[in-house]
Motif scaffolding. Structure first.
Motif, mmCIF file in Angstrom:
data_model
loop_
_atom_site.group_PDB
_atom_site.id
_atom_site.type_symbol
_atom_site.label_atom_id
_atom_site.label_comp_id
_atom_site.label_asym_id
_atom_site.label_seq_id
_atom_site.Cartn_x
_atom_site.Cartn_y
_atom_site.Cartn_z
ATOM 1 N N ALA A 19 0.820 -1.211 0.000
ATOM 2 C CA ALA A 19 0.000 0.000 0.000
ATOM 3 C C ALA A 19 0.853 1.259 0.000
ATOM 4 C CB ALA A 19 -0.923 -0.005 1.222
ATOM 5 N N ASN A 20 2.034 1.196 0.603
ATOM 6 C CA ASN A 20 2.882 2.386 0.699
ATOM 7 C C ASN A 20 3.927 2.462 -0.403
ATOM 8 O OD1 ASN A 20 1.540 3.065 3.052
ATOM 9 N ND2 ASN A 20 2.970 1.944 4.338
ATOM 10 N N SER A 21 3.906 1.536 -1.322
ATOM 11 C CA SER A 21 4.915 1.524 -2.381
ATOM 12 C C SER A 21 4.273 1.939 -3.695
ATOM 13 C CB SER A 21 5.496 0.113 -2.494
ATOM 14 O OG SER A 21 6.101 -0.061 -3.749
ATOM 15 N N PRO A 22 4.904 2.816 -4.455
ATOM 16 C CA PRO A 22 4.316 3.214 -5.740
ATOM 17 C C PRO A 22 4.187 2.040 -6.713
ATOM 18 C CG PRO A 22 6.440 4.309 -5.377
ATOM 19 C CD PRO A 22 6.133 3.545 -4.156
ATOM 20 N N ILE A 23 5.197 1.156 -6.713
ATOM 21 C CA ILE A 23 5.100 -0.013 -7.592
ATOM 22 C C ILE A 23 3.948 -0.916 -7.137
ATOM 23 C CG2 ILE A 23 6.289 -2.104 -8.349
ATOM 24 C CD1 ILE A 23 8.895 -0.627 -8.161
ATOM 25 N N GLY A 24 3.851 -1.110 -5.826
ATOM 26 C CA GLY A 24 2.784 -1.958 -5.298
ATOM 27 C C GLY A 24 1.409 -1.401 -5.609
ATOM 28 N N LYS A 25 1.264 -0.073 -5.492
ATOM 29 C CA LYS A 25 -0.042 0.549 -5.774
ATOM 30 C C LYS A 25 -0.417 0.345 -7.233
ATOM 31 C CE LYS A 25 0.297 4.333 -2.484
ATOM 32 N NZ LYS A 25 0.552 5.768 -2.354
ATOM 33 N N ASN A 26 0.554 0.604 -8.126
ATOM 34 C CA ASN A 26 0.268 0.453 -9.559
ATOM 35 C C ASN A 26 -0.020 -0.998 -9.902
ATOM 36 O OD1 ASN A 26 0.409 3.095 -10.233
ATOM 37 N ND2 ASN A 26 2.330 2.984 -11.357
ATOM 38 N N PHE A 27 0.713 -1.899 -9.265
ATOM 39 C CA PHE A 27 0.509 -3.315 -9.538
ATOM 40 C C PHE A 27 -0.872 -3.760 -9.067
ATOM 41 C CE2 PHE A 27 1.766 -7.470 -10.602
ATOM 42 C CZ PHE A 27 1.368 -8.329 -9.594
ATOM 43 N N ALA A 28 -1.272 -3.295 -7.867
ATOM 44 C CA ALA A 28 -2.602 -3.631 -7.352
ATOM 45 C C ALA A 28 -3.696 -3.039 -8.242
ATOM 46 C CB ALA A 28 -2.750 -3.130 -5.921
ATOM 47 N N GLU A 29 -3.459 -1.824 -8.735
ATOM 48 C CA GLU A 29 -4.421 -1.186 -9.632
ATOM 49 C C GLU A 29 -4.546 -1.980 -10.926
ATOM 50 O OE1 GLU A 29 -6.035 1.473 -8.556
ATOM 51 O OE2 GLU A 29 -7.242 1.705 -10.360
ATOM 52 N N ALA A 30 -3.397 -2.453 -11.436
ATOM 53 C CA ALA A 30 -3.416 -3.259 -12.657
ATOM 54 C C ALA A 30 -4.180 -4.560 -12.428
ATOM 55 C CB ALA A 30 -1.979 -3.559 -13.104
ATOM 56 N N CYS A 31 -4.004 -5.139 -11.233
ATOM 57 C CA CYS A 31 -4.731 -6.378 -10.922
ATOM 58 C C CYS A 31 -6.228 -6.120 -10.841
ATOM 59 C CB CYS A 31 -4.233 -6.957 -9.596
ATOM 60 S SG CYS A 31 -2.587 -7.660 -9.672
ATOM 61 N N ARG A 32 -6.594 -4.975 -10.203
ATOM 62 C CA ARG A 32 -8.010 -4.676 -10.050
ATOM 63 C C ARG A 32 -8.676 -4.431 -11.399
ATOM 64 N NH1 ARG A 32 -8.482 -1.291 -5.737
ATOM 65 N NH2 ARG A 32 -7.367 0.296 -6.883
ATOM 66 N N ASN A 33 -7.945 -3.764 -12.296
ATOM 67 C CA ASN A 33 -8.495 -3.461 -13.612
ATOM 68 C C ASN A 33 -8.276 -4.583 -14.615
ATOM 69 O OD1 ASN A 33 -9.182 -0.928 -12.644
ATOM 70 N ND2 ASN A 33 -7.274 0.005 -13.333
ATOM 71 N N ASP B 59 10.704 -0.402 -2.725
ATOM 72 C CA ASP B 59 9.514 0.157 -2.095
ATOM 73 C C ASP B 59 9.320 1.633 -2.394
ATOM 74 O OD1 ASP B 59 11.001 0.515 1.251
ATOM 75 O OD2 ASP B 59 11.652 1.141 -0.741
ATOM 76 N N GLY B 60 10.105 2.166 -3.334
ATOM 77 C CA GLY B 60 9.919 3.558 -3.709
ATOM 78 C C GLY B 60 10.712 4.538 -2.881
ATOM 79 N N GLY B 61 11.406 4.065 -1.866
ATOM 80 C CA GLY B 61 12.216 4.943 -1.038
ATOM 81 C C GLY B 61 13.469 5.387 -1.771
ATOM 82 N N ILE B 62 14.054 6.471 -1.312
ATOM 83 C CA ILE B 62 15.220 7.020 -1.998
ATOM 84 C C ILE B 62 16.482 6.376 -1.462
ATOM 85 C CG2 ILE B 62 14.100 9.230 -2.440
ATOM 86 C CD1 ILE B 62 15.840 10.376 -0.152
ATOM 87 N N SER B 63 17.474 6.348 -2.315
ATOM 88 C CA SER B 63 18.811 5.941 -1.893
ATOM 89 C C SER B 63 19.766 7.051 -2.316
ATOM 90 C CB SER B 63 19.191 4.600 -2.521
ATOM 91 O OG SER B 63 19.016 4.637 -3.912
ATOM 92 N N VAL B 64 20.696 7.367 -1.452
ATOM 93 C CA VAL B 64 21.567 8.532 -1.631
ATOM 94 C C VAL B 64 22.993 8.063 -1.876
ATOM 95 C CG1 VAL B 64 22.377 10.656 -0.567
ATOM 96 C CG2 VAL B 64 20.066 9.839 -0.106
ATOM 97 N N PHE B 65 23.607 8.627 -2.915
ATOM 98 C CA PHE B 65 24.976 8.237 -3.276
ATOM 99 C C PHE B 65 25.812 9.498 -3.445
ATOM 100 C CE2 PHE B 65 23.842 3.866 -3.974
ATOM 101 C CZ PHE B 65 22.542 3.906 -4.430
ATOM 102 N N PRO B 66 26.476 9.940 -2.404
ATOM 103 C CA PRO B 66 27.353 11.106 -2.557
ATOM 104 C C PRO B 66 28.647 10.715 -3.253
ATOM 105 C CG PRO B 66 27.358 10.342 -0.296
ATOM 106 C CD PRO B 66 26.391 9.477 -1.023
ATOM 107 N N ARG B 67 29.115 11.610 -4.075
ATOM 108 C CA ARG B 67 30.397 11.368 -4.733
ATOM 109 C C ARG B 67 31.522 11.496 -3.711
ATOM 110 N NH1 ARG B 67 30.894 12.857 -10.940
ATOM 111 N NH2 ARG B 67 33.009 12.223 -10.459
#
Lengths: 76, 163
Positions: A19-33, B59-67
């Motif tokens: 639910a908190n992941s953008p990929i997961g949300k899009n994937f769930a939306e794709a499944c629903r549709n 999970d969409g979180g950021i990862s930071v890579f400083p030079r």
């Protein structure tokens, strides 16, 4: 009588990792549709970012199980 | 015969009294307690090519890579379609300084607006003068033409008519 598919989707979307992941949300939306093209696009993009092609990933699954995708939190 | 059902309370207790059944709902699963990370993922790199796609979390979180030389910081994350997006942050120059306004910002904005309005009114006045002068010159031209036509239609006696 609720649809089994909708029930499974409800369980899937109740997982905060999805639910908190953008990929997961899009994937769930794709499944629903029932949008297989969207799901395929997401899968291909993830594989491409890892440097794997679709055939290579399928071969890995046949030989070793899930492909080597680190940081895959959905099925922890 | 009265076929009244009887309940044997010892072996078949009434489920609606005492023991309450939970209504069927979504079963609860034990998910990980917290998905918040206490450590920002990433590492020091020599260039953006050293960054592996596996180091960007799913999970969409950021990862930071400083030079390593401190010239830039690469921030990468995955969007909703699974593609990796990246941003590059470059240090600001040493002489960079946020503007400190002596005057209240609202007052500055109102003064700017008034100046703009004054400029616009001046331009509108100039345009109206131009239009008025053009209109008067056009009216003189039309008057000359109408007099010419009038003379042609109603020529004076002895006057020569030019076609």
């Amino acid at each position: 009588m609720p649809n089994v598919f909708d029930f499974a989707l409800m369980i899937l979307q109740s997982n905060p990792n999805i639910a908190n992941s953008p990929i997961g949300k899009n994937f769930a939306e794709a499944c629903r549709n029932r949008d297989s093209s969207m799901g395929e696009e997401i899968a291909n993009n993830i594989l491409a970012s890892q440097g794997l092609s679709k055939d290579e990933a399928l071969d890995q699954i046949k030989q070793k199980g899930m492909p080597n995708l680190p940081n895959f939190p959905f099925f922890r | 015969m009265n076929n009244i059902p009887t309940f044997n309370t010892t072996t078949n207790p009434n489920p609606y009294i005492g023991n309450h059944y939970a209504s069927p709902t979504v079963p609860s699963f034990n998910y990980p307690a917290s998905t918040l990370r206490s450590i920002l993922p990433g590492r020091s790199v020599e260039s953006s090519k050293d960054i592996l796609p596996g180091e960007v979390p799913m999970d969409g979180g950021i990862s930071v890579f400083p030079r390593s030389d401190g010239s830039a910081i690469y921030v990468k994350y995955r969007n909703g379609k699974g593609l990796i997006e990246d941003h590059i942050f470059v240090p600001a120059p040493e002489d960079y300084n946020e503007e400190i306004l002596d005057v209240d910002q609202e007052t500055m904005n109102i003064k700017d607006i008034l100046n703009t309005v004054n400029d616009l009114s001046t331009k509108v006045d100039a345009l109206s003068d131009i239009i008025a002068s053009n209109a008067s010159s056009n009216s003189r031209k039309y008057n000359n033409k109408s007099n010419k036509n009038h003379n042609q239609q109603n020529p004076k006696e002895g006057a020569e008519v030019n076609a």
